[in-house]
Scaffold this motif. Structure first.
Motif: not given
Length: 249
Positions: A22, A25, A28, A72, A76, A78, A81, A116, A176
């Motif tokens: 993750s 992200k 992302t 996100l 976290s 998914n 994402a 993700n 993260k």
């Protein structure tokens, strides 16, 4: 890594391509912030539901981009994402933007296959590349504000940050966490002290919280002489400014 200077202070297997879970992200969020406004609204669809960690979106609800970014980076999610890929018109064009951004940052040993971080062919990075990404991400004030939040309540949702370093390490500004069975524990973090910003990355590290704390202790010891010079310059600035003002009065 010294995020301001781009200097690696310590590394071990820094260029080994590995699963990143993750921590994906981070990219992302950065792509979203470059292609959407925080107040943009996305409608959640069944296609956005995903296995693993979640912010518990419901199909049919409309959610602001900023709330999805909290989901996100703190939960976290998914599902968050996948919902955020609508900023680029869907999954395929969004992943293309992720890889374009990686290339622009010089992340030569990185490839993204999803937003993700779930294990997939063609989805990997290195500790060095992720440090470069982290240094770029914390330059974005919205990203920084969100990832440094310990918790947030938006409407009926309260979201807690999984990053223990925010509470355990002086000056930590977040980033993260990540985990899959294949990737193991992954962690990208950033800490600031006395005007110096350091980034730490560990991949497949079961002792990551303690290792990041130790890396920061080591890194800030190395950068102490430079920080001392900065402090001296700051202390000199006021009397010099006063002296200049007196000369022109």
């Amino acid at each position: 890594m010294d995020a301001d200077m781009g200097q690696v202070l310590y590394e071990k297997n820094g260029d080994r391509q590995m699963l990143i879970a993750s921590t994906t992200k981070i990219m992302t969020a950065l792509v979203v912030l470059e292609h959407a406004a925080p107040d943009d609204v996305i409608t959640v669809t069944p296609d956005h539901m995903a296995e693993g960690s979640s912010m518990y979106l419901r199909a049919g609800e409309t959610v602001r981009v900023e709330e999805l970014l909290y989901g996100l980076l703190l939960c976290s999610g998914n599902d968050a994402a996948l919902a955020l890929t609508e900023c680029a018109g869907g999954l395929t064009p969004f992943v293309a933007l992720m890889n374009e951004k990686a290339a622009a940052l010089g992340m030569a040993h990185t490839s993204f296959a999803n937003p993700n971080g779930l294990d997939a062919d063609g989805h990997y990075s290195t500790a060095r590349d992720m440090a470069v990404l982290a240094a770029a991400a914390v330059e974005n004030p919205t990203f920084r504000r969100i990832c440094s939040s310990r918790s947030v309540t938006i409407g009926q949702r309260t979201m807690e940050n999984h990053n223990r370093l925010l509470r355990q390490v002086e000056g930590c500004v977040g980033l993260k966490t990540g985990y899959t069975r294949a990737a193991g524990r992954t962690l990208v973090s950033c800490t600031e002290r006395d005007g110096c910003r350091l980034v730490a990355v560990t991949l497949q590290d079961g002792n990551d919280w303690a290792d990041h704390a130790a890396l920061y202790d080591y890194g800030f010891r190395l950068t102490a002489p430079r920080r001392g010079v900065q402090t001296a310059l700051l202390r000199l600035r006021e009397p010099l400014t006063a002296a200049c003002a007196a000369l022109h009065s």
